[in-house]
Write a protein that holds these residues in place. Structure first.
Motif, short mmCIF file in Angstrom:
data_model
loop_
_atom_site.label_atom_id
_atom_site.label_comp_id
_atom_site.label_asym_id
_atom_site.label_seq_id
_atom_site.Cartn_x
_atom_site.Cartn_y
_atom_site.Cartn_z
N SER B 106 0.82 -1.23 -0.25
CA SER B 106 -0.01 0.11 -0.20
C SER B 106 0.89 1.10 0.04
O SER B 106 0.71 2.00 -0.88
CB SER B 106 -0.98 -0.17 1.30
OG SER B 106 -1.72 1.23 1.19
N ARG B 108 4.13 1.29 -1.04
CA ARG B 108 4.63 1.38 -2.16
C ARG B 108 3.71 1.81 -3.18
O ARG B 108 4.13 2.94 -4.16
CB ARG B 108 5.04 0.03 -2.68
CG ARG B 108 6.01 -0.78 -1.82
CD ARG B 108 6.03 -2.35 -1.84
NE ARG B 108 6.72 -2.59 -3.29
CZ ARG B 108 7.76 -2.98 -3.20
NH1 ARG B 108 8.95 -2.63 -2.57
NH2 ARG B 108 8.28 -3.10 -4.57
N ALA B 109 2.52 1.50 -3.55
CA ALA B 109 1.79 2.13 -4.41
C ALA B 109 1.49 3.72 -4.13
O ALA B 109 1.50 4.29 -5.32
CB ALA B 109 0.29 1.52 -4.40
N ARG B 112 4.84 5.38 -5.41
CA ARG B 112 4.76 5.45 -6.93
C ARG B 112 4.07 6.35 -7.43
O ARG B 112 4.13 7.08 -8.43
CB ARG B 112 4.36 3.99 -7.60
CG ARG B 112 5.60 2.86 -7.33
CD ARG B 112 5.16 1.67 -7.91
NE ARG B 112 6.18 0.56 -7.35
CZ ARG B 112 6.08 -0.56 -7.05
NH1 ARG B 112 4.85 -1.04 -6.87
NH2 ARG B 112 7.01 -1.61 -7.05
N PHE B 113 2.58 6.50 -6.98
CA PHE B 113 1.77 7.48 -7.26
C PHE B 113 2.14 8.88 -7.19
O PHE B 113 2.00 9.80 -8.13
CB PHE B 113 0.43 7.29 -6.67
CG PHE B 113 -0.75 8.31 -7.13
CD1 PHE B 113 -1.06 9.38 -6.24
CD2 PHE B 113 -1.21 8.06 -8.43
CE1 PHE B 113 -1.94 10.23 -6.94
CE2 PHE B 113 -2.13 9.27 -8.70
CZ PHE B 113 -2.62 10.10 -8.06
#
Lengths: 234, 249
Positions: B106, B108-109, B112-113
């Motif tokens: 979560s 990481r996402a 990245r976003f």
């Protein structure tokens, strides 16, 4: 406007055990399709919520306040945005089966590069085909074919982008296959004639249930596009 | 603990044995990002300076269609481009040496976003602000950048969990991804009198900037003010002079 596509909730077989997965999506979106393929590959149960992009829902605006775009994956109440980021999230969270990313870091970097290439090059150039006319459209068509040829070259003699296994980079591009008929009709050209190996790769991907059940019929996409174009021109 | 240290040392020596080269250009924050990651991972590398006004054969052949820096060459592998992809690669080949990305999917996402937001909106806004001649557009960009900084402030509060960096106690992915622009941000303040990160509007982010700037890893990778000034002068050189644009000394 668009034909609303509802999806039956399939039985959950993931290790989430009671976790709630919701997808905010728009059926003709090639970006949304990527997420649907990833969820299907993993056998994840989720609730599909069709969005009206002309009249964005409070939920969409709350879950993606920055871009206000689909797809949005909501997992246990937390939103994840951007299709490629969502696909990686799905792969990392439901990591007990069907890996979507290659295991080697270098090959993984290559897969990420190609997915990024699709986003930067394929989408932007394809838009020009359906917005421009005459000489400018011809230029766009040429550019588009060149880009597809680069990708075809990358696949080469391999069954999939990164080798023997279907994965992330394939998912990034294959969803555009449902739009090829529309581009071809508008631009009056044949992608298969220019890039036969690429079409062979796409058809190979379509043999996977996750892909064939996700990609809408090409004619349906074309009808949707014509309807949208007509509405916007009025 | 001893086993982990051994494992790290083996990984570092393996990385050192493999030849690592970085093709970069002066002033590029994207090149700075990769230098930052290499520094944190203790990876030795050869730096090759690229003149973007006069692209080398190496750059033209190593980066299909994109011809941009940074490009990473690792041993006999095909060259790698895109700073974010390179950082993840470096993180994955040496996972136990100063982990860069968070471990939780979560987080990481989310990281990245935010990196995607920086690269597709926030950074292009800053670049356009630097170069645009239209004062109305400049005002609009200023507003967008301020909104962006407020959003980053919120993200920092959430991700840092009270610690000094986005990555917590240690420098992490977003510290590198956003931190590479610190030189530019300082530069904006001097030239335009516009504080992209403002002590009143973004107090936590301002504090983060200070913490990152004073970190020993940062000082060795962020280019000097002089380099930023020269780079900006070079960019301005491509435009006709504007009456309201301050001429850098």
């Amino acid at each position: 406007m668009a034909i609303a596509q509802t999806q039956n909730i399939t039985t959950c077989r993931s290790n989430g055990g009671g976790s709630e997965v919701v997808l905010l999506d728009f059926w003709p979106s090639m970006f949304g399709m990527r997420v649907r393929i990833a969820l299907a590959e993993k056998g994840i149960e989720y609730e599909y919520k069709e969005q009206d992009l002309a009249n964005k829902s409070p939920l969409l605006l709350e879950m993606n306040p920055i871009h206000k775009k689909i797809p949005v994956l909501i997992h246990n109440g937390k939103p994840i945005n951007e299709s490629c980021i969502i696909v990686q999230y799905i792969d990392e969270t439901w990591n007990d089966k069907s890996p979507l990313m290659p295991s080697d870091p270098y090959v993984r970097a290559q897969a990420r590069f190609w997915a990024d290439y699709v986003d930067k090059k394929v989408y932007e150039t394809s838009k020009k085909i359906w917005t421009l006319k005459g000489e400018e459209q011809e230029k766009a068509k040429k550019e588009f074919i060149e880009i597809l040829k680069v990708m075809e070259g990358q696949i080469g003699e391999k069954p999939y982008f990164m080798g023997e296994s279907f994965g992330y980079a394939d998912i990034a591009l294959v969803t555009f296959y449902s739009w090829f008929y529309t581009f071809e009709t508008l631009g009056n050209f044949s992608i298969e004639k220019e890039c036969p190996k690429l079409i062979a790769w796409a058809k190979r991907c379509m043999q996977r249930e996750s892909v064939s059940k996700t990609l809408p019929d090409s004619k349906k996409i074309y009808d949707f596009f014509i309807e949208m174009k007509t509405k916007l021109d009025l | 603990m001893h086993q982990l240290l051994n494992h790290c040392l083996i990984q570092i020596s393996m990385a050192k044995k493999c030849e690592m080269k970085l093709l970069g250009s002066v002033g590029s924050p994207f090149v700075t990002r990769v230098k930052f990651a290499l520094k944190l991972k203790s990876i030795d590398y050869e730096y090759i300076q690229e003149d973007l006004a006069n692209k080398s054969e190496l750059l033209l052949t190593s980066n299909p269609g994109l011809q941009k820096v940074p490009v990473l060459f690792h041993a006999n592998k095909q060259p790698m481009s895109e700073s974010l992809i390179i950082i993840e690669y470096l993180d994955e080949i040496l996972p136990d040496v100063h982990p860069i990305l968070p471990s939780n999917p979560s987080d990481r996402a989310q990281s990245r976003f935010l990196a995607y937001y920086i690269d597709t909106l926030y950074c292009p806004w800053m670049k356009e602000f630097m170069l645009t001649r239209e004062s109305e557009r400049k005002e609009e960009l200023k507003r967008l950048i301020i909104e962006g900084s407020m959003m980053l402030e919120e993200a920092f509060v959430k991700l840092s969990k009270g610690k000094a960096f986005f990555g917590g106690d240690e420098i992490g992915f977003l510290d590198i991804v956003v931190g590479c622009f610190l030189g530019w941000i300082k530069f904006f303040g001097i030239i335009f009198g516009f504080n992209v990160i403002d002590e009143t509007r973004n107090p936590r982010l301002a504090q983060w900037g200070k913490s990152l700037w004073s970190h020993e890893a940062t000082r060795s990778v962020i280019p000097s003010d002089e380099i930023h000034m020269n780079f900006f002068k070079m960019l301005l050189g491509f435009l006709p002079p504007m009456p309201d644009m301050p001429i850098p000394a």
